[in-house]
Design an enzyme around this catalytic site. Structure first.
Site, PDB file in Angstrom:
ATOM      1  CB  ILE A  69       6.714  -4.830   6.348  1.00  5.44           C
ATOM      2  CG1 ILE A  69       7.059  -6.320   6.188  1.00  5.44           C
ATOM      3  CG2 ILE A  69       6.579  -4.173   4.962  1.00  5.44           C
ATOM      4  CD1 ILE A  69       6.010  -7.134   5.455  1.00  5.44           C
ATOM      5  CE1 TYR A  99     -17.166   2.593   1.517  1.00  5.38           C
ATOM      6  CE2 TYR A  99     -18.092   0.738   0.303  1.00  5.38           C
ATOM      7  CZ  TYR A  99     -18.231   1.997   0.856  1.00  5.38           C
ATOM      8  OH  TYR A  99     -19.424   2.656   0.756  1.00  5.38           O
ATOM      9  CE1 TYR A 147      -0.390  -3.821   6.950  1.00 10.41           C
ATOM     10  CE2 TYR A 147      -0.558  -3.375   4.597  1.00 10.41           C
ATOM     11  CZ  TYR A 147      -0.309  -2.929   5.876  1.00 10.41           C
ATOM     12  OH  TYR A 147      -0.003  -1.615   6.106  1.00 10.41           O
ATOM     13  NE  ARG A 189      -2.403   3.465   5.428  1.00  6.81           N
ATOM     14  CZ  ARG A 189      -2.289   4.556   4.676  1.00  6.81           C
ATOM     15  NH1 ARG A 189      -3.101   4.746   3.657  1.00  6.81           N
ATOM     16  NH2 ARG A 189      -1.365   5.458   4.937  1.00  6.81           N
ATOM     17  CE  LYS A 201       3.117  -3.708   6.785  1.00  6.08           C
ATOM     18  NZ  LYS A 201       3.158  -2.963   5.495  1.00  6.08           N
ATOM     19  CB  THR A 237      -0.952   0.011   1.206  1.00  7.84           C
ATOM     20  OG1 THR A 237      -0.213  -0.233   2.403  1.00  7.84           O
ATOM     21  CG2 THR A 237      -2.018  -1.066   1.059  1.00  7.84           C
ATOM     22  CB  THR A 238       4.155   2.113   1.516  1.00  7.76           C
ATOM     23  OG1 THR A 238       3.661   1.894   2.843  1.00  7.76           O
ATOM     24  CG2 THR A 238       5.121   3.274   1.529  1.00  7.76           C
TER      25      THR A 238
END
Length: 293
Positions: free
Chosen positions: A206, A109, A135, A140, A164, A46-47
């Site tokens: 991470i 979502y 993850y 988020r 993660k 996502t980063t």
């Protein structure tokens, strides 16, 4: 699986002034991270602003990253979606050459219940040609992978090799560590609390911070893993303000500001993200100068 111990870095995706992927800067970033002593790379997590890259761009970034890395470090691909069919299809068509594992964020979502999250990852595990990391990042995604679901997935699917964890919930961490299979990897997904997570049994992180400060951050993580927490604590405290600032006005905009200051890439992000405000940028730059000169 000890190749995933230590510091992994969720790499940013550099963009040029017109918003296109900047491959020359991506090469510089990869070499910067490897030279900085990190332990493995994560491409298009996502980063990496993966939500704003199309399928063709992702394919090119993954291939280029594998080519530049050239087997120097273990390499993980971020492949996720809130559409289970879509992520399974993407995994089935993923070119695995040069890659060692897949990192898949839980669906955003939709807010599935725990049975839905379990079935989502079951489908991924059954389709994946590589080991899979869960993850969990509720801040988020809008939903949490419970400790019970994490542990059940870990026991039911041998190719789900770790998680993660970025929930920030230490009660949840306690239950995962107590009940997980011995070889299931518990990895921090939250830079500021990595030190106490390693004290609890995490095998590393991470990281976002590691994009800009790979040597400083990975050295701190190694001290933690060696049980030298008093030494690690000094490094941890020294990085607290930088870590706070790079998330203060949006990520990865903050760390891209730092990367521009050290000459790796431009600070460009894709909408709906925007650059950090001038006040935060000035503080980030000041911290970079303090830490690295």
């Amino acid at each position: 699986m000890n190749r995933f111990y230590g510091t992994g870095v969720a790499m940013v995706t550099p963009f040029d002034g017109s918003g296109q992927v900047d491959y020359a800067s991506l090469r510089k970033l990869i070499d910067h991270l490897i030279d900085g002593g990190i332990d493995y790379l994560v491409s298009l997590g996502t980063t990496g602003e993966s939500a704003t890259l199309n399928k063709e761009e992702k394919k090119k970034v993954w291939a280029f990253t594998a080519e530049v890395n050239n087997g120097r470090l273990p390499l993980v691909a971020g492949i996720a979606s809130n559409n289970t069919h879509e992520v399974v299809e993407a995994i089935q068509h993923f070119e695995t050459n040069g890659y060692d594992a897949i990192l898949s964020a839980s669906p955003y979502y939709n807010k599935p219940n725990q049975r839905g999250i379990y079935e989502h990852y079951k489908a991924i595990a059954e389709a994946a040609p590589l080991p899979v990391f869960l993850y969990n990042v509720p801040g988020r995604t809008g939903s949490n992978i419970s400790s019970e679901t994490t542990v059940k997935l870990a026991h039911d699917f041998k190719n789900i090799i770790g998680t993660k964890e970025a929930s920030g919930n230490f009660d949840q961490f306690n239950h995962i560590m107590r009940d997980k299979p011995e070889d299931f990897l518990f990895i921090s997904g939250d830079d500021p609390v990595t030190l106490p997570m390693i004290a609890l049994g995490a095998v590393g992180v991470i990281s976002v911070v590691g994009n800009a400060l790979p040597r400083q951050f990975s050295d701190m993580i190694r001290l933690c893993l060696e049980g030298k927490f008093q030494e690690a604590q000094k490094a941890h405290f020294d990085l607290i303000e930088f870590t706070r600032l790079i998330f203060a006005d949006g990520s990865p905009a903050g760390v891209k500001t730092a990367l521009k200051q050290i000459g790796i890439c431009e600070e460009k992000v894709r909408l709906p993200l925007v650059n950090v405000n001038d006040e935060v940028a000035a503080k980030i730059i000041a911290e970079v100068k303090r830490i690295v000169g």
